[in-house]
Structure formats: C-alpha cells, structure tokens
Design a protein around this motif. Structure first.
Motif, short mmCIF file in Angstrom:
data_model
loop_
_atom_site.label_atom_id
_atom_site.label_comp_id
_atom_site.label_asym_id
_atom_site.label_seq_id
_atom_site.Cartn_x
_atom_site.Cartn_y
_atom_site.Cartn_z
N GLU A 1 -10.93 -12.08 0.37
CA GLU A 1 -11.33 -11.14 1.41
C GLU A 1 -12.82 -10.82 1.29
O GLU A 1 -13.38 -10.81 0.20
N TRP B 1 0.83 -1.21 0.00
CA TRP B 1 0.00 0.00 0.00
C TRP B 1 0.86 1.26 0.00
O TRP B 1 0.54 2.23 -0.68
N TRP C 1 -10.31 3.93 -1.90
CA TRP C 1 -10.51 3.47 -0.52
C TRP C 1 -10.43 1.96 -0.39
O TRP C 1 -9.91 1.44 0.59
N SER C 2 -11.01 1.27 -1.36
CA SER C 2 -11.11 -0.18 -1.23
C SER C 2 -11.20 -0.81 -2.61
O SER C 2 -11.78 -0.23 -3.53
N ARG C 3 -10.62 -1.99 -2.75
CA ARG C 3 -10.71 -2.75 -3.99
C ARG C 3 -11.19 -4.14 -3.65
O ARG C 3 -11.24 -4.53 -2.49
N THR D 1 -15.80 -8.21 1.48
CA THR D 1 -16.06 -6.78 1.35
C THR D 1 -17.50 -6.53 1.78
O THR D 1 -18.43 -7.08 1.20
N ASP E 1 -12.37 3.02 -5.51
CA ASP E 1 -11.11 2.27 -5.64
C ASP E 1 -9.99 2.90 -4.82
O ASP E 1 -9.07 2.21 -4.40
#
Length: 79
Positions: free
Chosen positions: A52, A27, A45-47, A54, A43
């Motif tokens: 995982e 990151w 913030w989060s992918r 979500t 994207d």
C-alpha cells in the motif's frame, strides 16, 4: 493492442469487494495490520502496510521529510 484481463493484474470488482470487507472485519476486531510507524498516536490512525502507498502531505517546512525518515528508521528496526 488488446488488453487480456487474464494476463494482467486487473481483477473483477467482486475481488476488491471481498478484500475490502476482510480488511474492515479485521479493523473492527482491533487487530493491527502492517508495521508500526514508531509513533503510537499515528499508529492509531494509520500503519505501514506492505503493498500500500502511504502519503504524507502538508504545507512546506512542516517536517514531512523528518517524519518520513523517522518512520523508515523505526521500520528498519522492526525488520
């Protein structure tokens, strides 16, 4: 019944520490991980990372299902 950690998916804390440190280093380098959601602002913030979970949470009637369906459609186009 006895739990045998060598026959299960349990891993020692050191393993998770190393995985977390690797993810943080990635990151920091600015390398995107996982698949795009199809929304540039999201994207950042989060992918969508394989393996995982979500979660999309909000109050009722806020568009969670519509967002989820659009993300799935965008992901299907990438694959």
């Amino acid at each position: 019944m006895t739990l045998n950690i060598f026959e299960s998916d349990l891993r020692p804390m050191q393993y998770w520490h190393v995985r977390a440190q690797e993810k943080l280093d990635t990151w920091k380098q600015g390398v995107p991980e996982g698949y795009s959601t199809g929304f540039r602002n999201l994207d950042a913030w989060s992918r969508l990372v394989p393996g995982e979970l979500t979660l999309v949470a909000a109050r009722p009637s806020q568009g969670k299902s519509a967002l989820g369906m659009q993300m799935v459609e965008n992901l299907a186009r990438q694959l």
